[in-house]
Every structure is written in structure tokens, then in C-alpha cells.
Design a protein around this motif. Structure first.
Motif: not given
Ligand code: KG4
Ligand code: ZN
Length: 344
Positions: A14-17, A139-143, A163-168, A280-282
Motif C-alpha cells: 500500500s505504501c513503500d514496503e 491505529i496510529v500510522s503515517g497515513g 481531521i488533518d495530518d496523521a500522527a506519523g 498498532g501502526g508505525g
């Protein structure tokens, strides 16, 4: 392998892996292969979709073959082929979806589509025989930064989100502001260890609102303004700062993110009467976040399951694991399956 064992090949792009894994019965990891593209995207300071997609095309077959070899099984013994088809970069997802459809068709196996964000949750459940419900899942990831009321692996109700950027994403952008290398999260965590988390009081957005949503864009801007100093002439002063100053900013930023994540998760747990918290999540790799969540769990007498660090960031174990529950529920996809940028 016993008669009843269900072996699923999972594919993740889905992304870069580029990742593939074989998991038995949703829990026993037989193999996990991840080809990271960090080196390819590093110089751009973020993931470039076209480059990601091309790298997936190059990597997908070697990665799938290696996963099957390491699991010491033959394609014949695989019960289903699973793939994350959403959400993510469409041209990246396309590679995994096409590979999974081709393999499922060629091998005559069922195809299972999973949601990548939901799959992240499985990494937290891998080691658990059973959990006490209701459970709240972060779930806390880059997206994504999502809170769910989790009734089962495949029964997730979204109760809060950014509502805007994800934490990652905030970690990655703040790392760029601080002149730290990509990917930002691990590098902020590293330098934050030398800093004082109370040095700067950055904003805790939406904490005063009685909802479960997050916002990290204002925090990122607050860090930028701090780095530009009082004159606000748009010049980033980071290069002139001492290592200690940068470490203090990183530690204070990290503390603000963690504060909000933990307090909102606690609020969600109270609202749904949760007995268990899942994470979970990055960003769940972050040691300070893991400790803060553990302290919250202890104070509130909750159970806590956090994904092992090696399965926090993108991998295919989580895809194969979630697919097992869809297999059991008879939720199969067909060969018209398409990648989707956002979640259904
Ligand atoms: O789950 P993931 O691999 O990909 C997405 O689905 O987005 O998450 C990647 C994100 C990146 O933003 C990365 O900076 C962040 O997870 N991350 C961390 C840490 N390790 C990875 N953030 C904070 N602390 C870490 N140790
Ligand atoms: Zn992910």
C-alpha cells in the motif's frame, strides 16, 4: 501441517514496503518478508508514488517466492491469497492487487481483500488467545490516526480519526523541520531521548473538545513557528541551534503527540466501557508512547495489547492474519477486485 490448519499468503504494497507472509490460522507466522524502499525515498524526504509503484513491480515476485520458500510449503498447500487493496497509494496498491489476483487465479485459490488500517490491528492480536471485550483500538500510522470500537477482528466501528495530518505524518514533517533524516518517527524518538519533554509547551489540539477526533497539523505549525523564532521572517533557525535545543523541541513535540493519543484513547475506553486497549501502526513503535499507554492502562485497570515492534510498521503478516477471520466468515473477493485510495 494438520488437516484443519488454514494457511494464508498475505501481500502488502500500500505504501513503500513490498511485503509477503504466510500465516497459519491467523496467528502462527510461518514467514514474513519485507522489502523496504526507505533508501529510494530518503532523498525526497517522503514517499514518491511513482517510484514506490515501480519498486513494488520489481520486488513483488521475489518477495512472494521468498515468503513461500521460508514457510516451507508449496502453493498447493495455501488455502487463500490475501491482499491489502485499500487504503493507500493507488498505483502502489495496484501491484499487490494484480499479483494476488494472478496468483489466486493461477493456483485456483480463493482471494481475500483486506483493509490495510484494519489489518494493523491484527499485529496487536497476534500473541493473544482471546481478549476481553469491549475493546478500543488505536491505529496510529503515517497515513492514519483512527480509534475503533472493536467487537471482533472484522467488526470495527470507527469512533475517532484525525481531521488533518496523521500522527506519523506529523512526526515525519516535524523531522524535516528539525533537519532530521527520513523516516522522521524513529529519528525524532532517538534525539528526543536527550531532550526535556517539558521544555516547550506545544498545543494539545482538540483535547478540550468532548470528541474522539485528533488534529496534528496545528502542532506541526507550532513547531515551525518555534523554529522560526520571534521575528517570524520565515527563516528556519534550526541550523543555528545546539543539539540540546533540537532535542528539547523533539522531546516536547513527541510529548504533545503522546499526551493527546493517550488521553483520547482513555476517553474512548471510558465511552464504550472498554476492558481492553489495542494499539498498532508505525507510530506504535515509539517507546515513550508504549510506556505512556502502559501507565494509562495501569491507572485504569485495563488490559493492553500493543503490536510487537517488528509488526508495527507495514508488513504482510497483519494482512494474512486478518484474512483468516474473513476466510472463516466466508468473505471472499473476486477477480474484479480494484485498489482504492481511501477506505470503504
Ligand atoms: O504503519 P506504517 O509503517 O505505515 C503507514 O501505514 O502509514 O507507519 C509509518 C509511520 C511513519 O510516519 C513513521 O515516521 C512512523 O510510522 N514511525 C514512528 C516510529 N517508527 C515509525 N513514529 C514515532 N516513533 C517511532 N519510533
Ligand atoms: Zn500502515
Amino acid at each position: 501441517m494438520t488437516q484443519q490448519d488454514i494457511y494464508i499468503l498475505g501481500i502488502e504494497t500500500s505504501c513503500d514496503e513490498t511485503a509477503a507472509a504466510v500465516v497459519a490460522n491467523g496467528k502462527q507466522v510461518k514467514s514474513s518478508v519485507v522489502a523496504s524502499q526507505v533508501k529510494l525515498h530518503e532523498i525526497y524526504g517522503g514517499v514518491v508514488p511513482e517510484i514506490a509503484s515501480r519498486a513494488h513491480v520489481e520486488n513483488i515476485l521475489p518477495v512472494v517466492s521468498e515468503a513461500i520458500d521460508k514457510a516451507q510449503i508449496t502453493p498447493d498447500e495455501i488455502d487463500a491469497v490475501a491482499v491489502a487493496n485499500q487504503p493507500g497509494l493507488t498505483i502502489a496498491l495496484m501491484v499487490g492487487v494484480t499479483a494476488a489476483k494472478t496468483l489466486a487465479f493461477g493456483w485456483g485459490k480463493p482471494l481475500i481483500a483486506v483493509n490495510h488500517v484494519h489489518a494493523h490491528l491484527q499485529s496487536a492480536l497476534l500473541g493473544a488467545e482471546s481478549i476481553e471485550l469491549p475493546a478500543v483500538a488505536l491505529i496510529v500510522s503515517g497515513g492514519h490516526t483512527n480509534l475503533y470500537d472493536a467487537e471482533s477482528a472484522i467488526d470495527l466501528r470507527l469512533i475517532g480519526r484525525t481531521i488533518d495530518d496523521a500522527a506519523g505524518e506529523a512526526f515525519d514533517k516535524v523531522a524535516t523541520i528539525l533537519g532530521l533524516p527520513y523516516p522522521g518517527g524513529p529519528n525524532i524518538e532517538k534525539i528526543a531521548k536527550e531532550g526535556n519533554p517539558k521544555a516547550i509547551r506545544f498545543p494539545r489540539s482538540l483535547l478540550d473538545r468532548d470528541n474522539l477526533d485528533f488534529s496534528f497539523s496545528g502542532l506541526k505549525t507550532a513547531v515551525l513557528y518555534h523554529c522560526q523564532g520571534q521575528n517570524m521572517k520565515g527563516e528556519n533557525r534550526v541550523e543555528q541551534m545546539s543539539r540540546q535545543e533540537v532535542a528539547d523541541i523533539a522531546a516536547s513535540f513527541q510529548a504533545a503527540v503522546i499526551d493527546v493519543l493517550v488521553k483520547k484513547t482513555h476517553r474512548a475506553a471510558k465511552q464504550i466501557g472498554a476492558k481492553t486497549v489495542l494499539m498498532g501502526g508505525g507510530v506504535a513503535c515509539n517507546g515513550a508512547l508504549r510506556e505512556a499507554m502502559e501507565a494509562m492502562r495501569k491507572n485504569n485497570n485495563l488490559s493492553l495489547l500493543i503490536a510487537p515492534k517488528k509488526y508495527c510498521t507495514d508488513n504482510a503478516v497483519m494482512v494474512a492474519s486478518l484474512a483468516y477471520y474473513k476466510y472463516q466468515a466466508g468473505q471472499f473477493a473476486d477477480l474484479t477486485l480494484e485498489p482504492k485510495a481511501s477506505s470503504d
